[in-house]
Write an enzyme that holds these catalytic residues in place. Structure first.
Site, mmCIF file in Angstrom:
data_model
loop_
_atom_site.group_PDB
_atom_site.id
_atom_site.type_symbol
_atom_site.label_atom_id
_atom_site.label_comp_id
_atom_site.label_asym_id
_atom_site.label_seq_id
_atom_site.Cartn_x
_atom_site.Cartn_y
_atom_site.Cartn_z
ATOM 1 N N HIS A 1 0.564 -1.161 0.097
ATOM 2 C CA HIS A 1 0.030 0.072 0.127
ATOM 3 C C HIS A 1 0.970 1.219 -0.073
ATOM 4 O O HIS A 1 1.763 1.076 0.593
ATOM 5 C CB HIS A 1 -0.858 0.068 1.211
ATOM 6 N N ASP B 1 -7.960 -5.772 0.325
ATOM 7 C CA ASP B 1 -8.538 -6.625 -0.700
ATOM 8 C C ASP B 1 -8.027 -7.977 -0.537
ATOM 9 O O ASP B 1 -8.296 -8.740 -1.304
ATOM 10 C CB ASP B 1 -7.860 -5.983 -2.266
HETATM 11 N N1 CMC Z 1 4.035 -7.608 -4.732
HETATM 12 C C1 CMC Z 1 5.316 -7.876 -4.632
HETATM 13 N N2 CMC Z 1 6.230 -6.616 -4.754
HETATM 14 C C2 CMC Z 1 5.431 -5.518 -4.316
HETATM 15 C C3 CMC Z 1 3.938 -5.472 -4.470
HETATM 16 C C4 CMC Z 1 3.400 -6.837 -4.452
HETATM 17 N N3 CMC Z 1 1.920 -6.676 -4.129
HETATM 18 N N4 CMC Z 1 3.748 -4.200 -3.908
HETATM 19 C C5 CMC Z 1 4.719 -3.552 -4.155
HETATM 20 N N5 CMC Z 1 6.018 -4.242 -4.431
HETATM 21 C C6 CMC Z 1 7.563 -3.944 -4.400
HETATM 22 C C7 CMC Z 1 7.706 -3.158 -5.806
HETATM 23 O O1 CMC Z 1 8.057 -4.014 -6.777
HETATM 24 C C8 CMC Z 1 8.734 -2.284 -5.271
HETATM 25 O O2 CMC Z 1 9.925 -2.973 -5.176
HETATM 26 P P1 CMC Z 1 11.245 -2.458 -5.323
HETATM 27 O O3 CMC Z 1 11.728 -1.382 -4.653
HETATM 28 O O4 CMC Z 1 12.284 -3.410 -5.503
HETATM 29 O O5 CMC Z 1 11.227 -1.806 -6.938
HETATM 30 C C9 CMC Z 1 8.292 -1.857 -3.957
HETATM 31 O O6 CMC Z 1 7.559 -3.054 -3.368
HETATM 32 C C10 CMC Z 1 7.391 -0.659 -3.818
HETATM 33 O O7 CMC Z 1 6.442 -0.785 -4.504
HETATM 34 P P2 CMC Z 1 5.817 0.437 -5.493
HETATM 35 O O8 CMC Z 1 5.047 -0.196 -6.498
HETATM 36 O O9 CMC Z 1 6.690 1.582 -5.524
HETATM 37 O O10 CMC Z 1 4.812 1.026 -4.286
HETATM 38 P P3 CMC Z 1 3.592 1.860 -4.781
HETATM 39 O O11 CMC Z 1 3.269 2.659 -3.338
HETATM 40 O O12 CMC Z 1 3.724 2.919 -5.907
HETATM 41 O O13 CMC Z 1 2.295 0.944 -4.992
HETATM 42 C C11 CMC Z 1 0.574 -0.609 -4.561
HETATM 43 C C12 CMC Z 1 1.361 0.684 -3.851
HETATM 44 C C13 CMC Z 1 -0.688 -0.842 -3.755
HETATM 45 C C14 CMC Z 1 0.005 -0.125 -6.051
HETATM 46 C C15 CMC Z 1 1.464 -1.646 -4.745
HETATM 47 O O14 CMC Z 1 1.845 -2.163 -3.701
HETATM 48 C C16 CMC Z 1 0.692 -2.931 -5.548
HETATM 49 O O15 CMC Z 1 0.626 -2.906 -6.896
HETATM 50 N N6 CMC Z 1 0.056 -3.846 -4.748
HETATM 51 C C17 CMC Z 1 -0.556 -4.841 -5.451
HETATM 52 C C18 CMC Z 1 -2.217 -4.391 -5.845
HETATM 53 C C19 CMC Z 1 -3.005 -4.263 -4.757
HETATM 54 O O16 CMC Z 1 -3.301 -5.033 -3.873
HETATM 55 N N7 CMC Z 1 -3.775 -3.112 -4.689
HETATM 56 C C20 CMC Z 1 -4.635 -2.672 -3.819
HETATM 57 C C21 CMC Z 1 -4.173 -1.627 -2.819
HETATM 58 S S1 CMC Z 1 -5.245 -1.313 -1.406
HETATM 59 C C22 CMC Z 1 -6.797 -0.881 -1.864
HETATM 60 C C23 CMC Z 1 -7.011 -0.251 -2.843
HETATM 61 O O17 CMC Z 1 -6.349 1.143 -3.038
HETATM 62 O O18 CMC Z 1 -7.792 -0.131 -3.933
#
Ligand code: CMC
Length: 389
Positions: free
Chosen positions: A270, A327
């Site tokens: 998140h 989720d």
């Molecule tokens: N699985 C594996 N690696 C992950 C995940 C995951 N679910 N989420 C983040 N990472 C890694 C990402 O690859 C990155 O690694 P590195 O630093 O090596 O490049 C690091 O963690 C930071 O991630 P980010 O993508 O820069 O973080 P963000 O704040 O931009 O994204 C997020 C947040 C929610 C989009 C992301 O965690 C994600 O894609 N999660 C999976 C989808 C999900 O469950 N979304 C629901 C969010 S909560 C309810 C809602 O908003 O609807």
């Protein structure tokens, strides 16, 4: 470009002063108007929480009754809007159908769309809260090829929606109180989450003085994406794949960690929570109990719990502070209730509606609001000339 700050994804940019929802991501705290989410989940109802978010205070019993009655009175949608659903293909995903229908509401209420007329804003608030579940149920019925049911206003908000989804004209629909209560709590847990992607979209669209229906319709489209509300559907797809293909959770985790094929552990991570999502904690506590009562898929719950256990002990996830988000467990419960995966994000949209409305109203009333207009760092060609001759 002067002193323009570069902040892709708005990681460090506050777009508004807001008094609606407080999140402390490091400590896993979520409060609506100051009330901890745990207390609301235990004692409140979705309709009362909607009032709290929109008007800022918990209602008195008389205020709640008045609000609830007004919402119930507006649950029907214009008959012409019903025929609109027939234009979509049978297998249409209900999210774009819902956002289109909500957008279309502007055409039916064209005389009360002025964002600066308090009475018109109030009636649009009530209409949206009342009609979105009806439109969502119509989208669902359309996908099943079943007749659409009119709302039945002696039922409460959540019961009415369940009946419109699962009832049929030939039979009385018996409300399952466990299911209705569980859905009410899940909707409440989704009701607001400060400046997330869809809410920021609602504010951005509204900042151009577009009406509330147009703004909320845009929010529904933002929620549709798998990194946002679409994650609940994506979690189930992931669990299905693991179960059907017999992939071991350990193997799946390795794939995620190697970042092969861009696979992510859906339902994890998140932008703001760097600790357990407090909503996920409540849902997880519920999941066991509910799945037992509703006869859900225990094997998938086991897979989900194993994935969580592995992730929480794994350096990759610990280092990046990735915890289950709301989720991760909701889809299993929705599935046990009888909703197909396509409907999961629609349920999220019904839940998030009071938050979108509260934030839109706060935005429109705020004298500091300006039209949202980000800047850019231009990286294209310098001036060049069209070839002549
Ligand atoms: N699985 C594996 N690696 C992950 C995940 C995951 N679910 N989420 C983040 N990472 C890694 C990402 O690859 C990155 O690694 P590195 O630093 O090596 O490049 C690091 O963690 C930071 O991630 P980010 O993508 O820069 O973080 P963000 O704040 O931009 O994204 C997020 C947040 C929610 C989009 C992301 O965690 C994600 O894609 N999660 C999976 C989808 C999900 O469950 N979304 C629901 C969010 S909560 C309810 C809602 O908003 O609807």
């Amino acid at each position: 470009t002067g002193n323009v700050a570069f902040d892709p994804g708005f990681m460090n940019t506050a777009n508004a002063r807001s008094a609606v929802t407080y999140i402390d991501g490091n400590n896993g705290i979520l409060r609506y108007r100051g009330y901890p989410i745990e207390e609301l989940a235990q004692h409140s109802t979705f309709i009362e929480t909607a009032y709290l978010l929109i008007y800022g205070e918990l209602p008195t019993p008389a205020q709640l009754e008045d609000f609830d009655t007004r919402v119930r009175r507006h649950t029907m949608v214009h008959e012409d809007l019903k025929s609109f659903f027939n234009g979509f293909p049978r297998n249409a995903h209900p999210m774009p159908v819902l956002s289109s229908a909500v957008s279309a509401l502007s055409t039916f209420y064209a005389d009360s769309l002025d964002p600066f007329d308090q009475q018109q804003v109030e009636i649009s608030t009530i209409r949206l809260l009342a009609k979105v579940p009806t439109l969502a149920a119509y989208a669902f019925k359309k996908s099943k090829g079943e007749p659409m049911l009119y709302p039945q206003n002696d039922l409460n908000y959540t019961e009415n929606f369940l009946r419109m989804c699962f009832g049929v004209p030939a039979e009385d629909y018996e409300i399952d109180p466990t299911m209705a209560k569980a859905l009410d709590v899940l909707l409440m847990l989704h009701a607001d989450h400060e400046q997330n992607c869809s809410t920021s979209t609602v504010r951005l669209v509204g900042s151009s003085h577009a009406n509330m229906f147009a703004s909320v319709s845009a929010g529904i489209n933002a929620l549709y994406g798998p990194l946002h509300g679409g994650a609940n559907e994506a979690v189930l797809a992931m669990l299905n794949r693991i179960q059907q293909e017999g992939v071991k959770p350990e193997e799946f985790m390795e794939k995620v960690k190697n970042k092969e094929s861009g696979a992510r552990l859906m339902g994890f991570g998140h932008r703001v929570y760097k600790n357990y999502d407090p909503r996920a904690r409540i849902v997880k506590d519920y999941a066991h109990d509910i799945l037992e009562k509703l006869g859900g898929n225990d094997e998938q719950l086991d897979i989900a719990m194993r994935l969580e256990e592995k992730a929480l002990a794994d350096e990759y996830f610990v280092e990046r502070k990735l915890y289950p988000n709301v989720d991760f467990y909701t889809g299993l419960i929705y599935k046990a209730m009888g909703f197909p995966e396509k409907m999961f994000t629609v349920l999220f949209a019904i839940g998030r509606l009071p938050g979108w409305i509260a934030q839109w109203r706060e935005m429109i009333e705020d004298p500091e609001t300006k039209i949202g207009r980000p800047r850019q760092l231009y990286v294209g060609e310098a001036e060049r000339h069209y070839p002549q001759g």
